[in-house]
Enzyme design. Structure first.
Site, mmCIF file in Angstrom:
data_model
loop_
_atom_site.group_PDB
_atom_site.id
_atom_site.type_symbol
_atom_site.label_atom_id
_atom_site.label_comp_id
_atom_site.label_asym_id
_atom_site.label_seq_id
_atom_site.Cartn_x
_atom_site.Cartn_y
_atom_site.Cartn_z
ATOM 1 N N ARG A 108 0.343 -1.190 0.019
ATOM 2 C CA ARG A 108 -0.313 0.084 0.097
ATOM 3 C C ARG A 108 0.728 1.487 -0.335
ATOM 4 N NH1 ARG A 108 -5.334 -1.184 1.896
ATOM 5 N NH2 ARG A 108 -5.447 1.787 2.195
ATOM 6 N N TYR A 113 -0.630 -1.390 -4.213
ATOM 7 C CA TYR A 113 -1.789 -2.337 -4.273
ATOM 8 C C TYR A 113 -2.970 -2.288 -3.657
ATOM 9 C CZ TYR A 113 1.582 -4.553 -7.172
ATOM 10 O OH TYR A 113 3.318 -4.571 -7.800
ATOM 11 N N PRO A 114 -3.961 -2.399 -4.119
ATOM 12 C CA PRO A 114 -5.455 -2.651 -3.087
ATOM 13 C C PRO A 114 -4.908 -3.601 -1.845
ATOM 14 C CG PRO A 114 -5.791 -3.076 -5.047
ATOM 15 C CD PRO A 114 -4.409 -2.605 -5.466
ATOM 16 N N LYS A 115 -4.168 -3.767 -0.982
ATOM 17 C CA LYS A 115 -4.342 -5.154 -0.035
ATOM 18 C C LYS A 115 -5.281 -4.505 1.572
ATOM 19 C CE LYS A 115 0.397 -5.993 -1.431
ATOM 20 N NZ LYS A 115 0.559 -7.124 -2.587
ATOM 21 N N ASN A 116 -5.570 -5.650 1.648
ATOM 22 C CA ASN A 116 -6.578 -5.346 3.393
ATOM 23 C C ASN A 116 -6.337 -7.190 3.363
ATOM 24 O OD1 ASN A 116 -8.502 -5.081 4.714
ATOM 25 N ND2 ASN A 116 -10.082 -4.390 3.251
#
Length: 246
Positions: A108, A113-116
């Site tokens: 992030r 990157y749309p990391k969760n």
């Protein structure tokens, strides 16, 4: 600590950084990819301009990283959407869920990157390659593919992995409004395909308010692949500034 020393650090906390200051190298990165057809309107609701959609397709992926410099092993799952930026075809990374905090923070902060958080898994069960994603205690995705039914051309597998990738970089300011709002681009060029397979596949997505993968519903499975690679992620480049045109 002197001010000149503070700016030598790439992240906080200063004395125990969230991630290692290194470019990660992925060894034996294993992919389960399922490309499926979904609804055009659902894609239009989540794909940001100026990206364009030619076909209502989504790629659901589960990636098992067996050896990653700086992070250690982890697993990741998410959705990528085939898009077009001008004349260039690529993928928009819509959502990524993983079980490793350094990789989440680095993805992030350093890139976009749309990391969760999530709990993905990739395993083999009675002749099927199985990819799952749980959010908390609830299942949000189950993917199955026939294990190594047919060999896939390595060049075709490489094209799947090394397409241009677009992501949103949004960082809020202290007033709550975006301080950075950019569309960025990257592309993996340093990739070695070790194995590549294809076969029949199925995908189930389950509704969850905090992991809304099912908002892009599965209408038809188009293709599937199982790929083993070594690769290095490339830096991102901004291609569109939303604050300059807003």
């Amino acid at each position: 600590m002197k001010a000149v020393d503070v700016v030598q650090h790439s992240t906080t906390p200063l004395t125990s950084p969230a991630y290692a200051p290194t470019i990660p190298r992925f060894t034996d990165r294993e992919y389960l990819n399922i490309v499926y057809r979904t609804d055009f309107d659902a894609l239009r609701a989540v794909v940001p301009e100026p990206l364009e959609i030619d076909e209502p397709l989504v790629r659901f992926e589960v990636m098992r990283m067996g050896d990653v410099s700086g992070y250690g092993p982890y697993t990741e799952a998410g959705q990528a959407i085939p898009v077009r930026f001008g004349d260039e075809h690529g993928e928009y990374l819509h959502a990524m869920y993983l079980d490793n905090f350094p990789a989440t923070a680095s993805g992030r902060e350093v890139s976009a990157y749309p990391k969760n958080v999530g709990t993905p898994r990739l395993s083999v069960d009675h002749g099927a390659l199985v990819g799952t994603l749980d959010y908390g205690t609830l299942r949000v995705a189950t993917a199955t593919m026939g294990y190594k039914h047919h060999q896939l051309d390595p060049g075709a597998a490489r094209e799947q992995i090394a397409v241009p990738t677009f992501m949103l970089k949004i960082i809020p300011g202290y007033d709550g409004r975006p301080r950075v709002a950019e569309l960025v681009r990257t592309r993996i060029t340093d990739v070695t395909v070790k194995e590549a397979w294809t076969g029949p596949a199925r995908l189930q997505l389950f509704e969850h308010v905090l992991a809304p993968l099912a908002d892009l519903p599965v209408r038809e499975v188009v293709s599937a692949s199982h790929v083993l690679t070594d690769l290095t992620l490339a830096p991102v480049t901004p291609v569109h500034d939303y604050l300059e045109v807003s």
